[in-house]
Write a protein that holds these residues in place. Structure first.
Motif, PDB file in Angstrom:
ATOM      1  N   THR A   1     -78.712  56.832  25.499  1.00 28.68           N
ATOM      2  CA  THR A   1     -77.669  55.822  25.358  1.00 28.68           C
ATOM      3  C   THR A   1     -77.617  54.996  26.637  1.00 28.68           C
ATOM      4  N   VAL A   2     -77.701  53.682  26.489  1.00 34.38           N
ATOM      5  CA  VAL A   2     -77.565  52.753  27.613  1.00 34.38           C
ATOM      6  C   VAL A   2     -76.373  51.852  27.307  1.00 34.38           C
ATOM      7  N   ARG A   3     -75.384  51.899  28.183  1.00 31.46           N
ATOM      8  CA  ARG A   3     -74.154  51.125  27.958  1.00 31.46           C
ATOM      9  C   ARG A   3     -73.842  50.300  29.197  1.00 31.46           C
ATOM     10  N   ASN A   4     -73.530  49.037  28.976  1.00 26.92           N
ATOM     11  CA  ASN A   4     -73.089  48.189  30.085  1.00 26.92           C
ATOM     12  C   ASN A   4     -71.660  47.740  29.832  1.00 26.92           C
ATOM     13  N   ALA A   5     -70.911  47.600  30.921  1.00 26.22           N
ATOM     14  CA  ALA A   5     -69.524  47.157  30.830  1.00 26.22           C
ATOM     15  C   ALA A   5     -69.472  45.693  30.395  1.00 26.22           C
ATOM     16  N   PRO A   6     -68.320  45.225  29.973  1.00 22.61           N
ATOM     17  CA  PRO A   6     -68.210  43.808  29.560  1.00 22.61           C
ATOM     18  C   PRO A   6     -68.530  42.874  30.725  1.00 22.61           C
ATOM     19  N   PRO A   7     -69.104  41.723  30.444  1.00 22.75           N
ATOM     20  CA  PRO A   7     -69.404  40.763  31.527  1.00 22.75           C
ATOM     21  C   PRO A   7     -68.118  40.229  32.153  1.00 22.75           C
ATOM     22  N   GLU A   8     -68.157  40.043  33.454  1.00 20.45           N
ATOM     23  CA  GLU A   8     -66.991  39.521  34.151  1.00 20.45           C
ATOM     24  C   GLU A   8     -66.829  38.018  33.878  1.00 20.45           C
ATOM     25  N   ALA A   9     -65.591  37.620  33.781  1.00 17.57           N
ATOM     26  CA  ALA A   9     -65.316  36.204  33.483  1.00 17.57           C
ATOM     27  C   ALA A   9     -65.725  35.336  34.667  1.00 17.57           C
ATOM     28  N   GLY A  10     -66.340  34.202  34.359  1.00 16.96           N
ATOM     29  CA  GLY A  10     -66.697  33.239  35.388  1.00 16.96           C
ATOM     30  C   GLY A  10     -68.011  33.513  36.087  1.00 16.96           C
ATOM     31  N   VAL A  11     -68.699  34.622  35.758  1.00 14.28           N
ATOM     32  CA  VAL A  11     -69.969  34.933  36.398  1.00 14.28           C
ATOM     33  C   VAL A  11     -71.075  34.175  35.680  1.00 14.28           C
ATOM     34  N   ALA A  12     -71.901  33.492  36.455  1.00 14.36           N
ATOM     35  CA  ALA A  12     -72.989  32.710  35.863  1.00 14.36           C
ATOM     36  C   ALA A  12     -74.029  33.632  35.234  1.00 14.36           C
ATOM     37  N   ARG A  13     -74.628  33.185  34.142  1.00 14.03           N
ATOM     38  CA  ARG A  13     -75.662  33.955  33.452  1.00 14.03           C
ATOM     39  C   ARG A  13     -76.888  33.065  33.266  1.00 14.03           C
ATOM     40  N   PRO A  14     -77.647  32.843  34.323  1.00 14.20           N
ATOM     41  CA  PRO A  14     -78.780  31.906  34.224  1.00 14.20           C
ATOM     42  C   PRO A  14     -79.902  32.409  33.328  1.00 14.20           C
TER      43      PRO A  14
END
Length: 382
Positions: free
Chosen positions: A327-340
Motif C-alpha cells: 500500500t502506497v498512500r500520500n497525504a492530500p496536496p497542500e493548497a497553493g503548492v505549484a505542481r509543474p
C-alpha cells in the motif's frame, strides 16, 4: 492447479488385493460343501485359520513381515482345506494368497510362501489319504498362480520404470528450456546494460556538466530564464539517475538475482523521502512478483511527486500467510503548492501496473480516500 497423478499398474493391483482376499474368505465361509454336517473337524480348523489370516492381513497393512505371515497362514490353510474337503474352496483361497504374495512382495519372500504352502498341502494329503492327482493338481494351481503373480509384478515394475524414465526425460527437457531462457534473458540484460545504461550514464555526466556551466558566477544571477534552465537541468539529471537505477533493477530481474523487495523499497523510499513500514513475517516473492511490487511503489511515488509535491508519503508492505499486500498512500496536496509535473506523462501508468499485476495473479486498486489523499494497493498471492 497441479496435474493429477495417475495410479501406476502396481498401485492398482495392490489396491485390489484386499478385495480379492476378502472374496476368497467369504467364499470359504459360505460354501455349501463346508456347511454340511459330518465334515471333518480339520475343515473347521482350516476355516478358522483363514479368518485368522485375514485378520492378521488387515491388522498388518503397514507391516511387511506381518503381511507375509498372514499370506503364509492363508495359503497353508487353503491347501490343507483343499486336502481335507476336496470339493471346497481351499484351492482358490490358497492360490489367491500366493498370487497376492508374488504380485506385491519380493520374489524370495513369495517363493518361501509358495514352498511352505505346497509342503503343508502334501503333508495334509498324506495324512488325509488324498489321491496324488488331487494334491498334484492343487500344487500345480498354486505354482501357476504364483507365476502369474510374479509376471504381473514384473510388468508393474517395468511400467513404473518407464514412467520414471519419462518423468526424468520431461524434467531434462524442462531444465534445458529453462537454461535456454536464462541464457536469452542474460543476453537481453547484457544488451540493456551495454546500451541503455551507458547512454544514461553519459547523459547524466553531460547534465552535471551543464548544471555546472549554468552555475558559473559570471552569468547574471536571478534571471528568470536562467533559473528555469537550472531547474530543468537538475530535474533532467535526477530523472537520468532514476532511469539508471531502474535499468539496474531490470537487469537484475532478468538475471534472476533481484534484490530483496524490502531492501529495494527502502532505497526507493529514501530517494523520494517516503516512510516505509513492513509487517508480518517477510516472505520473498518470486522475481516477477517482486518486480511488479517494486514498479507499483515506484509509479505511486512518482504520481505523488507529480500531483501532491511535498505531501507525506507512506509505503506499507504486509506479509500474510498466503498474500503480500503493498500500500502506497500520500497525504492530500497542500493548497497553493505549484505542481509543474502534473500534466507530464501519458496517463496510462496505473493501467499498465494493473496489467502487470494480473500477469502474476495480483490485483491493483487505486483511488482517492476520504481525506483527499491517494492510495494505491497491490495484492499478490504468495
Amino acid at each position: 492447479m497441479s496435474p493429477r497423478v495417475m495410479p501406476t499398474p502396481r498401485r492398482v493391483l495392490e489396491s485390489a488385493q484386499p478385495l480379492v482376499l476378502t472374496a476368497a474368505l467369504v467364499w470359504a465361509l459360505l460354501d455349501e460343501s463346508l456347511s454340511r454336517h459330518g465334515r471333518p473337524p480339520a475343515a473347521d480348523v482350516c476355516v478358522a485359520l483363514l479368518v485368522l489370516g485375514w485378520c492378521v492381513w488387515v491388522w498388518s497393512s503397514r507391516r511387511p513381515a506381518g503381511q507375509i505371515g498372514a499370506l503364509t497362514l492363508f495359503a497353508v490353510s487353503g491347501g490343507v482345506l483343499a486336502m481335507v474337503a476336496t470339493n471346497g474352496p481351499g484351492t482358490a483361497a490358497g492360490a489367491t494368497a500366493l498370487a497376492i504374495a508374488a504380485t506385491g512382495r519380493r520374489p524370495e519372500a513369495s517363493l518361501a510362501v509358495l514352498g511352505v504352502a505346497i509342503l503343508g498341502t502334501v503333508i495334509a494329503a498324506v495324512v488325509a489319504g488324498t489321491p496324488p492327482a488331487t494334491w498334484l493338481g492343487c500344487a500345480g494351481t498354486f505354482l501357476g498362480c504364483w507365476v502369474i503373480g510374479g509376471v504381473r509384478r514384473s510388468y508393474g515394475l517395468r511400467a513404473e520404470e518407464a514412467e520414471h524414465a519419462l518423468a526424468q526425460e520431461r524434467r531434462a527437457v524442462a531444465a534445458e528450456k529453462h537454461a535456454a531462457a536464462l541464457e536469452e534473458r542474460t543476453r537481453i540484460a547484457r544488451e540493456i546494460h551495454d546500451i541503455l545504461a551507458h547512454s544514461l550514464s553519459a547523459l547524466s555526466v553531460n547534465l552535471s556538466a551543464a548544471e555546472g556551466f549554468l552555475a558559473d558566477e559570471r552569468l547574471p544571477a536571478g534571471q528568470r530564464e536562467l533559473v528555469k534552465a537550472q531547474e530543468c537541468v537538475r530535474r533532467a539529471g535526477r530523472l537520468a539517475r532514476e532511469g539508471m537505477a531502474e535499468t539496474r533493477q531490470a537487469v537484475l530481474a532478468l538475471r534472476e538475482d533481484l534484490r530483496p523487495l524490502t531492501e529495494a523499497l527502502a532505497e526507493l523510499a529514501e530517494t523520494h523521502g517516503a516512510a516505509v513500514e513492513v509487517t508480518g513475517s517477510p516472505v520473498e516473492p518470486s522475481p516477477a512478483a517482486g518486480l511488479v511490487a517494486f514498479r507499483t511503489a515506484q509509479e505511486a511515488l512518482t504520481n505523488a511527486r507529480k500531483h501532491a509535491p511535498g505531501a507525506a508519503v507512506r509505503i506499507r508492505l504486509d506479509h500474510r500467510a498466503d498474500v503480500i499486500e503493498l500500500t502506497v498512500r500520500n497525504a492530500p496536496p497542500e493548497a497553493g503548492v505549484a505542481r509543474p509535473l502534473a500534466d507530464s506523462g501519458t496517463g496510462h501508468g496505473l493501467t499498465g501496473l494493473a496489467e502487470r499485476a494480473a500477469v502474476v495473479g495480483g490485483v491493483l486498486e487505486a483511488g482517492v480516500e476520504d481525506d483527499g489523499g491517494w492510495r494505491v494497493r497491490l495484492r499478490i498471492s504468495s
